[in-house]
Scaffold this motif. Sequence first.
Motif, PDB file in Angstrom:
ATOM      1  N   GLY A 179       0.814  -1.211   0.000  1.00 51.01           N
ATOM      2  CA  GLY A 179       0.000   0.000   0.000  1.00 51.01           C
ATOM      3  C   GLY A 179       0.843   1.255   0.000  1.00 51.01           C
ATOM      4  N   VAL A 180       1.956   1.253   0.734  1.00 53.91           N
ATOM      5  CA  VAL A 180       2.838   2.412   0.780  1.00 53.91           C
ATOM      6  C   VAL A 180       3.507   2.624  -0.575  1.00 53.91           C
ATOM      7  CG1 VAL A 180       4.918   3.364   1.844  1.00 53.91           C
ATOM      8  CG2 VAL A 180       3.226   2.193   3.248  1.00 53.91           C
ATOM      9  N   GLY A 181       3.981   1.557  -1.171  1.00 57.35           N
ATOM     10  CA  GLY A 181       4.601   1.661  -2.494  1.00 57.35           C
ATOM     11  C   GLY A 181       3.621   2.171  -3.537  1.00 57.35           C
ATOM     12  N   ASN A 182       2.391   1.653  -3.504  1.00 57.54           N
ATOM     13  CA  ASN A 182       1.387   2.115  -4.463  1.00 57.54           C
ATOM     14  C   ASN A 182       1.013   3.566  -4.210  1.00 57.54           C
ATOM     15  OD1 ASN A 182       1.308  -0.365  -5.689  1.00 57.54           O
ATOM     16  ND2 ASN A 182      -0.392  -1.116  -4.444  1.00 57.54           N
ATOM     17  N   LEU A 183       0.927   3.955  -2.936  1.00 59.43           N
ATOM     18  CA  LEU A 183       0.612   5.342  -2.607  1.00 59.43           C
ATOM     19  C   LEU A 183       1.703   6.282  -3.109  1.00 59.43           C
ATOM     20  CD1 LEU A 183      -1.310   7.277  -1.081  1.00 59.43           C
ATOM     21  CD2 LEU A 183       0.129   6.923   0.914  1.00 59.43           C
ATOM     22  N   LEU A 184       2.962   5.908  -2.906  1.00 59.22           N
ATOM     23  CA  LEU A 184       4.057   6.734  -3.404  1.00 59.22           C
ATOM     24  C   LEU A 184       4.047   6.806  -4.926  1.00 59.22           C
ATOM     25  CD1 LEU A 184       6.977   5.642  -1.076  1.00 59.22           C
ATOM     26  CD2 LEU A 184       5.714   7.788  -1.029  1.00 59.22           C
ATOM     27  N   ALA A 185       3.709   5.716  -5.583  1.00 58.28           N
ATOM     28  CA  ALA A 185       3.659   5.712  -7.038  1.00 58.28           C
ATOM     29  C   ALA A 185       2.531   6.593  -7.564  1.00 58.28           C
ATOM     30  CB  ALA A 185       3.475   4.279  -7.549  1.00 58.28           C
ATOM     31  N   VAL A 186       1.464   6.751  -6.794  1.00 61.24           N
ATOM     32  CA  VAL A 186       0.355   7.605  -7.210  1.00 61.24           C
ATOM     33  C   VAL A 186       0.627   9.064  -6.851  1.00 61.24           C
ATOM     34  CG1 VAL A 186      -2.067   8.131  -6.732  1.00 61.24           C
ATOM     35  CG2 VAL A 186      -1.366   5.777  -7.132  1.00 61.24           C
ATOM     36  N   LEU A 187       1.203   9.308  -5.684  1.00 59.34           N
ATOM     37  CA  LEU A 187       1.404  10.682  -5.225  1.00 59.34           C
ATOM     38  C   LEU A 187       2.510  11.411  -5.972  1.00 59.34           C
ATOM     39  CD1 LEU A 187       1.010  10.474  -1.356  1.00 59.34           C
ATOM     40  CD2 LEU A 187      -0.557  11.458  -3.019  1.00 59.34           C
ATOM     41  N   TYR A 188       3.543  10.719  -6.406  1.00 59.10           N
ATOM     42  CA  TYR A 188       4.663  11.395  -7.059  1.00 59.10           C
ATOM     43  C   TYR A 188       4.244  12.132  -8.337  1.00 59.10           C
ATOM     44  CZ  TYR A 188       9.112  12.278  -9.266  1.00 59.10           C
ATOM     45  OH  TYR A 188      10.156  12.877  -9.893  1.00 59.10           O
ATOM     46  N   PRO A 189       3.519  11.498  -9.259  1.00 60.04           N
ATOM     47  CA  PRO A 189       3.111  12.261 -10.452  1.00 60.04           C
ATOM     48  C   PRO A 189       2.148  13.402 -10.129  1.00 60.04           C
ATOM     49  CG  PRO A 189       2.672   9.920 -10.772  1.00 60.04           C
ATOM     50  CD  PRO A 189       3.169  10.091  -9.385  1.00 60.04           C
ATOM     51  N   ILE A 190       1.282  13.200  -9.125  1.00 59.43           N
ATOM     52  CA  ILE A 190       0.346  14.267  -8.753  1.00 59.43           C
ATOM     53  C   ILE A 190       1.107  15.465  -8.206  1.00 59.43           C
ATOM     54  CG2 ILE A 190      -1.491  14.880  -7.141  1.00 59.43           C
ATOM     55  CD1 ILE A 190      -2.514  12.008  -7.441  1.00 59.43           C
ATOM     56  N   MET A 191       2.075  15.217  -7.334  1.00 58.84           N
ATOM     57  CA  MET A 191       2.860  16.316  -6.767  1.00 58.84           C
ATOM     58  C   MET A 191       3.704  16.994  -7.837  1.00 58.84           C
ATOM     59  SD  MET A 191       3.789  14.663  -3.005  1.00 58.84           S
ATOM     60  CE  MET A 191       5.485  14.844  -3.295  1.00 58.84           C
ATOM     61  N   THR A 192       4.237  16.213  -8.781  1.00 61.83           N
ATOM     62  CA  THR A 192       5.035  16.794  -9.854  1.00 61.83           C
ATOM     63  C   THR A 192       4.166  17.669 -10.754  1.00 61.83           C
ATOM     64  OG1 THR A 192       6.470  14.857  -9.814  1.00 61.83           O
ATOM     65  CG2 THR A 192       6.580  16.249 -11.763  1.00 61.83           C
ATOM     66  N   LEU A 193       2.988  17.187 -11.107  1.00 58.82           N
ATOM     67  CA  LEU A 193       2.089  17.986 -11.943  1.00 58.82           C
ATOM     68  C   LEU A 193       1.642  19.252 -11.231  1.00 58.82           C
ATOM     69  CD1 LEU A 193      -0.081  15.203 -13.595  1.00 58.82           C
ATOM     70  CD2 LEU A 193       1.612  16.670 -14.698  1.00 58.82           C
ATOM     71  N   ASP A 194       1.380  19.165  -9.938  1.00 57.70           N
ATOM     72  CA  ASP A 194       0.993  20.340  -9.175  1.00 57.70           C
ATOM     73  C   ASP A 194       2.127  21.360  -9.135  1.00 57.70           C
ATOM     74  OD1 ASP A 194      -0.733  21.876  -7.432  1.00 57.70           O
ATOM     75  OD2 ASP A 194       0.630  21.306  -5.821  1.00 57.70           O
ATOM     76  N   PHE A 195       3.347  20.892  -8.932  1.00 58.13           N
ATOM     77  CA  PHE A 195       4.499  21.792  -8.912  1.00 58.13           C
ATOM     78  C   PHE A 195       4.668  22.484 -10.258  1.00 58.13           C
ATOM     79  CE2 PHE A 195       9.015  22.377  -9.870  1.00 58.13           C
ATOM     80  CZ  PHE A 195       9.341  23.307  -8.902  1.00 58.13           C
ATOM     81  N   LEU A 196       4.566  21.710 -11.345  1.00 58.56           N
ATOM     82  CA  LEU A 196       4.713  22.297 -12.675  1.00 58.56           C
ATOM     83  C   LEU A 196       3.578  23.269 -12.976  1.00 58.56           C
ATOM     84  CD1 LEU A 196       5.911  19.176 -14.677  1.00 58.56           C
ATOM     85  CD2 LEU A 196       7.270  21.141 -13.901  1.00 58.56           C
ATOM     86  N   ASN A 197       2.362  22.965 -12.520  1.00 59.73           N
ATOM     87  CA  ASN A 197       1.235  23.865 -12.735  1.00 59.73           C
ATOM     88  C   ASN A 197       1.439  25.170 -11.975  1.00 59.73           C
ATOM     89  OD1 ASN A 197      -1.254  24.723 -13.667  1.00 59.73           O
ATOM     90  ND2 ASN A 197      -2.346  23.830 -11.932  1.00 59.73           N
ATOM     91  N   GLN A 198       1.904  25.095 -10.734  1.00 59.69           N
ATOM     92  CA  GLN A 198       2.171  26.304  -9.962  1.00 59.69           C
ATOM     93  C   GLN A 198       3.293  27.123 -10.593  1.00 59.69           C
ATOM     94  OE1 GLN A 198       2.935  25.461  -5.881  1.00 59.69           O
ATOM     95  NE2 GLN A 198       0.875  24.695  -5.479  1.00 59.69           N
ATOM     96  N   LYS A 199       4.301  26.443 -11.104  1.00 60.93           N
ATOM     97  CA  LYS A 199       5.415  27.141 -11.741  1.00 60.93           C
ATOM     98  C   LYS A 199       4.939  27.844 -13.016  1.00 60.93           C
ATOM     99  CE  LYS A 199      10.146  26.273 -13.166  1.00 60.93           C
ATOM    100  NZ  LYS A 199      11.173  25.260 -13.344  1.00 60.93           N
ATOM    101  N   ARG A 200       4.051  27.189 -13.759  1.00 57.32           N
ATOM    102  CA  ARG A 200       3.541  27.765 -14.996  1.00 57.32           C
ATOM    103  C   ARG A 200       2.675  28.981 -14.714  1.00 57.32           C
ATOM    104  NH1 ARG A 200      -1.142  27.054 -17.788  1.00 57.32           N
ATOM    105  NH2 ARG A 200      -1.765  25.377 -16.410  1.00 57.32           N
ATOM    106  N   GLN A 201       1.904  28.940 -13.636  1.00 57.50           N
ATOM    107  CA  GLN A 201       1.029  30.053 -13.288  1.00 57.50           C
ATOM    108  C   GLN A 201       1.798  31.176 -12.603  1.00 57.50           C
ATOM    109  OE1 GLN A 201      -2.092  28.431 -10.906  1.00 57.50           O
ATOM    110  NE2 GLN A 201      -3.135  27.486 -12.631  1.00 57.50           N
TER     111      GLN A 201
END
Length: 64
Positions: free
Chosen positions: A33-55
């Motif tokens: 569950g921890v491995g799957n959670l990390l695999a799901v959260l990493y792209p979400i956090m990366t996309l959020d960071f890139l979206n904030q940087k773009r804005q």
Amino acid sequence: MNSESFLYQFVLLPLVTFGGFSVMLCFVFLLPGVGNLLAVLYPIMTLDFLNQKRQGSSNRIDGT
């Protein structure tokens, strides 16, 4: 590094082997569950960071 050197055969190779096995044991077998959670959260956090940087928004508390 030469694969026949003492450092490689008796230090580096066992550390890499044991470390890789430990990570696999922890995240694949014991805590899937921890491995799957990390695999799901990493792209979400990366996309959020890139979206904030773009804005052009800032992560600083004072808003500057």
